[in-house]
Design an enzyme around this catalytic site. Sequence first.
Site, mmCIF file in Angstrom:
data_model
loop_
_atom_site.group_PDB
_atom_site.id
_atom_site.type_symbol
_atom_site.label_atom_id
_atom_site.label_comp_id
_atom_site.label_asym_id
_atom_site.label_seq_id
_atom_site.Cartn_x
_atom_site.Cartn_y
_atom_site.Cartn_z
ATOM 1 N N HIS A 266 0.790 -1.241 0.000
ATOM 2 C CA HIS A 266 0.000 0.000 0.000
ATOM 3 C C HIS A 266 0.825 1.295 0.000
ATOM 4 C CE1 HIS A 266 -3.434 -2.551 1.177
ATOM 5 N NE2 HIS A 266 -2.671 -3.044 2.131
HETATM 6 C C1 BDR Z 1 -2.909 0.565 5.509
HETATM 7 O O1 BDR Z 1 -3.029 0.019 6.811
HETATM 8 C C2 BDR Z 1 -1.793 -0.359 7.319
HETATM 9 O O2 BDR Z 1 -1.858 -1.640 7.855
HETATM 10 C C3 BDR Z 1 -0.791 -0.238 6.189
HETATM 11 O O3 BDR Z 1 0.447 0.227 6.682
HETATM 12 C C4 BDR Z 1 -1.422 0.759 5.247
HETATM 13 O O4 BDR Z 1 -1.073 2.088 5.581
HETATM 14 C C5 BDR Z 1 -3.584 -0.371 4.528
HETATM 15 O O5 BDR Z 1 -4.929 -0.490 4.850
#
Ligand code: BDR
Length: 314
Positions: free
Chosen positions: A243
Amino acid sequence: MPKPLPIIIDTDPGQDDAVAILLALASPELEVLGITAVAGNVALALTEINARKICELAGRPDIKVYSGAIRPMVRNLVTAENVHGKTGLDGPVLPEPTMKLQARHGVDFLIETLMSRDAGTVTLCALGPLTNIGLALVREPRIASRIAQIVAMGGGFFEGGNVTPAAEFNIYVDPHAARLVFEAGIPITLIPLDCTHQALTTAARIEKFRALPNRAGPATAAMLDFYERFDVQKYGTDGGPLHDPCVIAWLLKPDLFKGRHVNVAIECQSELTMGMTVIDWWRVTDRAPNATVLRDIDAQGFFDLLAERLARLP
Ligand code: BDR
Ligand code: CA
């Protein structure tokens, strides 16, 4: 070469946050003014240590790391050790950081930087819950017109949520802060799950990082080995979605992404859909567009960029 773009990284590392930080520190187009840690994937006491560990992994102990909000504005903190492990950065063995945490509070650093630098010059990269930025807006509303732009990973619409059927983790953890941010009139680029779920850490991509003849490449591979196991099992995909580095990649190569300028509203009332990003993709309301929402990514181009940049690190 044009002057580097000044950015502040607001983050809750997190392996994918860590890769985003590495990508930023490896990229001469960006000048990292500071990193503000926030509670999210794990508690604040861990996210700030993790941020410092990553700066040291990148050979950049000169980067200023600040501790920010210890909990969301209204709701209780929800963390994600199930995804990121007990430390938030499980996978590689990284030494305890020797660089010091800055004494100032992260929210003060955000406000002072935005108020002292020229208006419209500082970009905020938001990789975690939006608590620090929300609090900064409450403390000093004038920063709204001074932020050049916020590029945030968060939300999901066509793809649904990843922590509830309706909500993505970063927005779910602090929906009230997110609502403040989206209603502040700041130029926002939002990178939701619809986009990041296309950026999968396949085995071949991780092996490319592992084969780099430096420290950062194999450490990144070890982080991703650990990180992807949860999502691979959950989604049945070849690899997990990477992400947060999408935020930095968009600054470096916006052509890798496609999106639309639309309205994004944040649900803060219904427990069932708490933290949902209600994205008016088809422009069926008269709510004014307040964010560019990215829905597509050239995933191979993104991973090629990552490999090329990680190779530049120690
Ligand atoms: C987001 O949530 C976190 O677990 C990750 O770092 C990312 O920023 C994805 O949903
Ligand atoms: Ca994150």
